[in-house]
Motif scaffolding. Sequence first.
Motif, short mmCIF file in Angstrom:
data_model
loop_
_atom_site.label_atom_id
_atom_site.label_comp_id
_atom_site.label_asym_id
_atom_site.label_seq_id
_atom_site.Cartn_x
_atom_site.Cartn_y
_atom_site.Cartn_z
N GLN A 1 -2.88 -28.16 36.27
CA GLN A 1 -2.16 -28.59 35.07
C GLN A 1 -2.82 -28.05 33.80
OE1 GLN A 1 -2.02 -32.83 35.78
NE2 GLN A 1 0.02 -32.69 36.68
N LYS A 2 -4.14 -28.03 33.78
CA LYS A 2 -4.84 -27.50 32.59
C LYS A 2 -4.61 -26.00 32.46
CE LYS A 2 -8.27 -31.00 31.92
NZ LYS A 2 -9.54 -31.24 31.31
N ILE A 3 -4.68 -25.28 33.57
CA ILE A 3 -4.45 -23.84 33.53
C ILE A 3 -3.00 -23.54 33.16
CG2 ILE A 3 -4.33 -21.77 34.97
CD1 ILE A 3 -6.93 -22.78 36.32
N GLU A 4 -2.08 -24.29 33.75
CA GLU A 4 -0.66 -24.10 33.43
C GLU A 4 -0.40 -24.33 31.95
OE1 GLU A 4 3.67 -25.46 35.07
OE2 GLU A 4 2.15 -27.01 34.90
N GLN A 5 -1.00 -25.36 31.38
CA GLN A 5 -0.83 -25.65 29.96
C GLN A 5 -1.30 -24.47 29.11
OE1 GLN A 5 -3.19 -28.94 28.61
NE2 GLN A 5 -2.25 -28.98 26.61
N LEU A 6 -2.43 -23.90 29.46
CA LEU A 6 -2.95 -22.77 28.70
C LEU A 6 -2.06 -21.53 28.85
CD1 LEU A 6 -6.75 -23.13 29.47
CD2 LEU A 6 -5.70 -23.26 27.20
#
Length: 82
Positions: free
Chosen positions: A58-63
């Motif tokens: 989720q953090k990587i997707e957000q970035l």
Amino acid sequence: MKIDCKKLVEAIDDAKPIFDYYDDFIYGVAFFYIKRIGGVNKENNFKISHEKVIEIYQKIEQLLRAYPASLEELKEMCEKVN
């Protein structure tokens, strides 16, 4: 959990030649990132909890869904998020 920005950029380099479709690319970057932080064994199975995998993805997707114009911009965004 903090994202290691340097390892994220390395994971992007790992995924670039393999994944063409953007959603697959995000999954690939997340996998290679988790592999780089030691969360994947020799058989390519996760050694970390399912919850941690989801949190990292989720953090990587957000970035990546912010569509940074360059890797440099991505590094700056990554550092701000952390």
